[in-house]
Design a protein around this motif. Structure first.
Motif, PDB file in Angstrom:
ATOM      1  N   MET A  27       7.317   3.180   2.722  1.00 27.53           N
ATOM      2  CA  MET A  27       7.704   2.681   4.042  1.00 27.53           C
ATOM      3  C   MET A  27       7.572   3.787   5.103  1.00 27.53           C
ATOM      4  SD  MET A  27      10.612  -0.118   2.992  1.00 27.53           S
ATOM      5  CE  MET A  27      11.391   0.708   1.609  1.00 27.53           C
ATOM      6  N   ALA A  28       7.776   5.045   4.689  1.00 23.60           N
ATOM      7  CA  ALA A  28       7.553   6.166   5.618  1.00 23.60           C
ATOM      8  C   ALA A  28       6.062   6.279   5.942  1.00 23.60           C
ATOM      9  CB  ALA A  28       8.073   7.467   5.009  1.00 23.60           C
ATOM     10  N   ALA A  32       4.278   6.093   9.530  1.00 19.84           N
ATOM     11  CA  ALA A  32       3.417   7.199   9.982  1.00 19.84           C
ATOM     12  C   ALA A  32       2.064   6.648  10.435  1.00 19.84           C
ATOM     13  CB  ALA A  32       3.239   8.207   8.855  1.00 19.84           C
ATOM     14  N   ALA A  33       1.529   5.698   9.669  1.00 17.35           N
ATOM     15  CA  ALA A  33       0.226   5.123  10.019  1.00 17.35           C
ATOM     16  C   ALA A  33       0.295   4.416  11.370  1.00 17.35           C
ATOM     17  CB  ALA A  33      -0.217   4.144   8.932  1.00 17.35           C
ATOM     18  N   ARG A  34       1.421   3.737  11.626  1.00 21.55           N
ATOM     19  CA  ARG A  34       1.560   3.039  12.927  1.00 21.55           C
ATOM     20  C   ARG A  34       1.484   4.013  14.093  1.00 21.55           C
ATOM     21  NH1 ARG A  34       5.509  -0.120  10.480  1.00 21.55           N
ATOM     22  NH2 ARG A  34       7.126   1.186  11.354  1.00 21.55           N
ATOM     23  N   LEU A  35       1.934   5.259  13.853  1.00 19.93           N
ATOM     24  CA  LEU A  35       1.899   6.256  14.931  1.00 19.93           C
ATOM     25  C   LEU A  35       0.617   7.096  14.881  1.00 19.93           C
ATOM     26  CD1 LEU A  35       5.621   7.468  15.034  1.00 19.93           C
ATOM     27  CD2 LEU A  35       4.461   5.918  16.597  1.00 19.93           C
ATOM     28  N   GLY A  36      -0.316   6.716  14.007  1.00 25.48           N
ATOM     29  CA  GLY A  36      -1.614   7.392  14.017  1.00 25.48           C
ATOM     30  C   GLY A  36      -1.707   8.633  13.136  1.00 25.48           C
ATOM     31  N   TYR A  37      -0.742   8.822  12.231  1.00 34.31           N
ATOM     32  CA  TYR A  37      -0.799   9.978  11.322  1.00 34.31           C
ATOM     33  C   TYR A  37      -1.475   9.597  10.012  1.00 34.31           C
ATOM     34  CZ  TYR A  37       2.310  12.221  14.583  1.00 34.31           C
ATOM     35  OH  TYR A  37       2.815  12.757  15.727  1.00 34.31           O
ATOM     36  N   ARG A  38      -1.966  10.619   9.323  1.00 32.39           N
ATOM     37  CA  ARG A  38      -2.452  10.463   7.960  1.00 32.39           C
ATOM     38  C   ARG A  38      -1.350  10.908   7.017  1.00 32.39           C
ATOM     39  NH1 ARG A  38      -7.840  10.323   7.180  1.00 32.39           N
ATOM     40  NH2 ARG A  38      -7.674  11.640   5.336  1.00 32.39           N
ATOM     41  N   VAL A  39      -1.341  10.346   5.813  1.00 32.14           N
ATOM     42  CA  VAL A  39      -0.291  10.706   4.844  1.00 32.14           C
ATOM     43  C   VAL A  39      -0.926  11.092   3.507  1.00 32.14           C
ATOM     44  CG1 VAL A  39       1.643   9.789   3.471  1.00 32.14           C
ATOM     45  CG2 VAL A  39       1.514   9.311   5.925  1.00 32.14           C
ATOM     46  N   HIS A  40      -0.418  12.176   2.956  1.00 35.77           N
ATOM     47  CA  HIS A  40      -0.838  12.644   1.626  1.00 35.77           C
ATOM     48  C   HIS A  40       0.435  12.719   0.776  1.00 35.77           C
ATOM     49  CE1 HIS A  40      -3.335  15.900  -0.719  1.00 35.77           C
ATOM     50  NE2 HIS A  40      -2.573  15.201  -1.534  1.00 35.77           N
ATOM     51  N   GLN A  52      -0.335   3.703  -2.806  1.00 39.94           N
ATOM     52  CA  GLN A  52      -1.108   2.493  -2.463  1.00 39.94           C
ATOM     53  C   GLN A  52      -1.392   2.375  -0.966  1.00 39.94           C
ATOM     54  OE1 GLN A  52       1.094  -0.900  -3.925  1.00 39.94           O
ATOM     55  NE2 GLN A  52       1.299  -0.002  -5.957  1.00 39.94           N
ATOM     56  N   VAL A  53      -0.535   2.970  -0.133  1.00 41.12           N
ATOM     57  CA  VAL A  53      -0.689   2.804   1.326  1.00 41.12           C
ATOM     58  C   VAL A  53      -0.953   4.141   2.034  1.00 41.12           C
ATOM     59  CG1 VAL A  53       0.761   0.733   1.323  1.00 41.12           C
ATOM     60  CG2 VAL A  53       1.810   2.948   1.801  1.00 41.12           C
ATOM     61  N   LEU A 345       8.117  -6.059   0.110  1.00 38.44           N
ATOM     62  CA  LEU A 345       7.877  -5.805  -1.323  1.00 38.44           C
ATOM     63  C   LEU A 345       7.180  -4.455  -1.481  1.00 38.44           C
ATOM     64  CD1 LEU A 345       6.760  -9.362  -2.517  1.00 38.44           C
ATOM     65  CD2 LEU A 345       8.982  -8.263  -2.881  1.00 38.44           C
ATOM     66  N   TYR A 346       7.456  -3.795  -2.635  1.00 41.20           N
ATOM     67  CA  TYR A 346       7.035  -2.404  -2.783  1.00 41.20           C
ATOM     68  C   TYR A 346       5.767  -2.207  -3.617  1.00 41.20           C
ATOM     69  CZ  TYR A 346      11.946  -1.910  -1.329  1.00 41.20           C
ATOM     70  OH  TYR A 346      13.146  -2.006  -0.679  1.00 41.20           O
ATOM     71  N   GLY A 347       5.137  -3.298  -4.043  1.00 43.20           N
ATOM     72  CA  GLY A 347       3.877  -3.137  -4.777  1.00 43.20           C
ATOM     73  C   GLY A 347       4.042  -2.623  -6.196  1.00 43.20           C
ATOM     74  N   LYS A 348       5.229  -2.830  -6.781  1.00 40.50           N
ATOM     75  CA  LYS A 348       5.438  -2.373  -8.157  1.00 40.50           C
ATOM     76  C   LYS A 348       4.994  -3.479  -9.112  1.00 40.50           C
ATOM     77  CE  LYS A 348       9.367   0.538  -6.900  1.00 40.50           C
ATOM     78  NZ  LYS A 348      10.779   0.884  -7.095  1.00 40.50           N
ATOM     79  N   ALA A 349       4.180  -3.098 -10.101  1.00 40.79           N
ATOM     80  CA  ALA A 349       3.575  -4.116 -10.967  1.00 40.79           C
ATOM     81  C   ALA A 349       4.603  -4.737 -11.904  1.00 40.79           C
ATOM     82  CB  ALA A 349       2.442  -3.483 -11.766  1.00 40.79           C
ATOM     83  N   GLU A 350       5.477  -3.916 -12.452  1.00 46.21           N
ATOM     84  CA  GLU A 350       6.330  -4.409 -13.527  1.00 46.21           C
ATOM     85  C   GLU A 350       7.786  -4.526 -13.065  1.00 46.21           C
ATOM     86  OE1 GLU A 350       7.678  -3.111 -17.966  1.00 46.21           O
ATOM     87  OE2 GLU A 350       6.263  -1.825 -16.903  1.00 46.21           O
TER      88      GLU A 350
END
Ligand code: AMP
Length: 370
Positions: A27-28, A32-40, A52-53, A345-350
């Motif tokens: 979610m962070a 960050a993406a909404r404000l134009g940052y890249r995330v690693h 995943q995001v 939802l958090y994209g967790k498979a199991e």
């Protein structure tokens, strides 16, 4: 560890490094993406909710020094969604780039004993407590504090793991042996008096590198099986208590020199507030802000860590956040049919029992205007 004094805003397009890659990192990263940052992101798990995001993911152990150095060379600032990482790894990163919040904040928050010592040192009350490193210590501590009490591991406990309740008939040797159940190791513990609280609240405060701060309204938290179940806002407490709770969180963030977020969990008792624990990162009890505030906790986190002006934490709606644990998330279609519900939802498979799969915020027009 050197304190980062720089307050220069990090421009959009820069890369934020996040240690840990669960739902908080996810979610962070979206904020960050909404404000134009890249995330690693950096964590030992591949295909994680945050990876995943994110733009980039390092999959390596938290003590892999070569991987840490490579990561630090590729990002412009480092922050955490998970604070239990080794001191040496943080020191290595801080040699290359700003680490926010700094190591001394994580060090206090990693350990319940240093946390309680810290709260008490700045005049914030906690449940009565004693450090316990042996069964003899435990016997003495129970004599001094009385029963009922709660024995907790000092480190690595979460969601009720590493906790044993000591009732009138509990055998202390068995309780000591049981400490650390569900954890890899127990280590020293802390005995706390059992608090017959009226309720539990938490306050999340953001603090910038220049000392600017902003707190979200206190949230009222209900746990089920030691895991946060429901958060309600506004909390059913007097405005004066709400102000006190925000003041406690701000004083703690200020004294620690937090740059980022600090979540402080407190017990509401007939005699006032007692601090229970804190986390220097976004917090599950702040997920309601995503749909009920002008600026949510994740954007506020990004703003603080990048030395941007803080946003308004103003609440425009009342909200109830329900965690979707394990198979609760199977209800996604019904939740999507509810016009008051916002599904995350958090994209967790199991969907393992006890696993946080997502949450749903239900919002209503604001009922109070304090
Ligand atoms: P913690 O891991 O310290 O957040 O504890 C998890 C939950 O256990 C808290 O949210 C409380 O519901 C309960 N709890 C923890 N410590 C105490 C205490 N000293 N007295 C009563 N309940 C507690």
């Amino acid at each position: 560890m050197s304190q980062d004094q720089s307050t220069r805003p990090l421009p959009p397009g820069s890369t934020i490094g996040i240690i840990g890659s669960g739902q908080l990192g996810r979610m962070a990263a979206l904020a960050a993406a909404r404000l134009g940052y890249r995330v690693h992101v950096y964590s030992p798990e591949a295909g994680s909710p945050a990876a995943q995001v994110s733009d980039c993911a390092t999959v390596a152990a938290y003590d892999d020094e070569a991987a840490i150095e490579r990561f630090a060379a590729q990002v412009d600032v480092v922050t955490f969604e998970f604070e239990n990482i080794p001191a040496e790894s943080v020191r290595l990163m801080a040699e290359h780039i700003p680490v926010r919040p700094c190591w001394s904040v994580l060090e206090v928050a990693q350990d319940r004993i240093s946390e309680k010592r810290f709260f008490n040192s700045i005049g914030i009350e906690t449940a009565p407590w004693r450090e316990v490193t042996s069964i003899d210590d435990l016997r003495k501590a129970v004599e001094e504090i009385g029963r009922p009490a709660v024995l907790k591991t000092a480190r690595l406990g979460y969601d009720g793991k590493g906790q044993v309740k000591i009732g009138p008939d509990t055998d202390l040797a068995e309780a000591w042996a049981a400490l650390g159940n569900g954890l890899d190791s127990a280590g020293p513990g802390v005995l706390e008096g059992f608090i017959d609280f009226l309720g539990e609240i938490s306050v999340i405060v953001a603090r910038g590198a220049d000392g600017e701060w902003a707190a979200f309204d206190p949230a009222w938290n209900i746990h089920h099986d030691h895991i946060l179940d429901i958060t309600t806002i506004p909390a059913p407490i007097a405005p004066s208590l709400s102000d006190q709770a925000m003041d406690i969180a701000h004083r703690a963030a200020e004294a620690l020199g937090v740059v980022g977020l600090l979540a402080v969990e407190m017990f509401v008792t007939p005699n006032g507030l007692l601090a229970n624990e804190m986390a220097p990162r976004p917090h599950n009890s702040g997920h309601w802000t995503m749909d009920a505030c002008v600026t949510d906790q994740f954007e506020q986190f990004v703003r603080a860590v990048c030395c941007l002006p803080l946003g308004s934490p103003e609440r425009h709606s009342d909200a109830e956040m329900k965690n979707l644990i394990g198979s609760d998330a199977d209800q996604w279609l019904d939740i999507l049919r509810d016009p008051a519900a916002k599904l995350h939802l958090y994209g967790k498979a199991e969907a393992r029992p006890g696993r946080k799969m997502g949450h749903v915020n239900r919002i209503r027009p604001r009922s109070d205007h304090s």
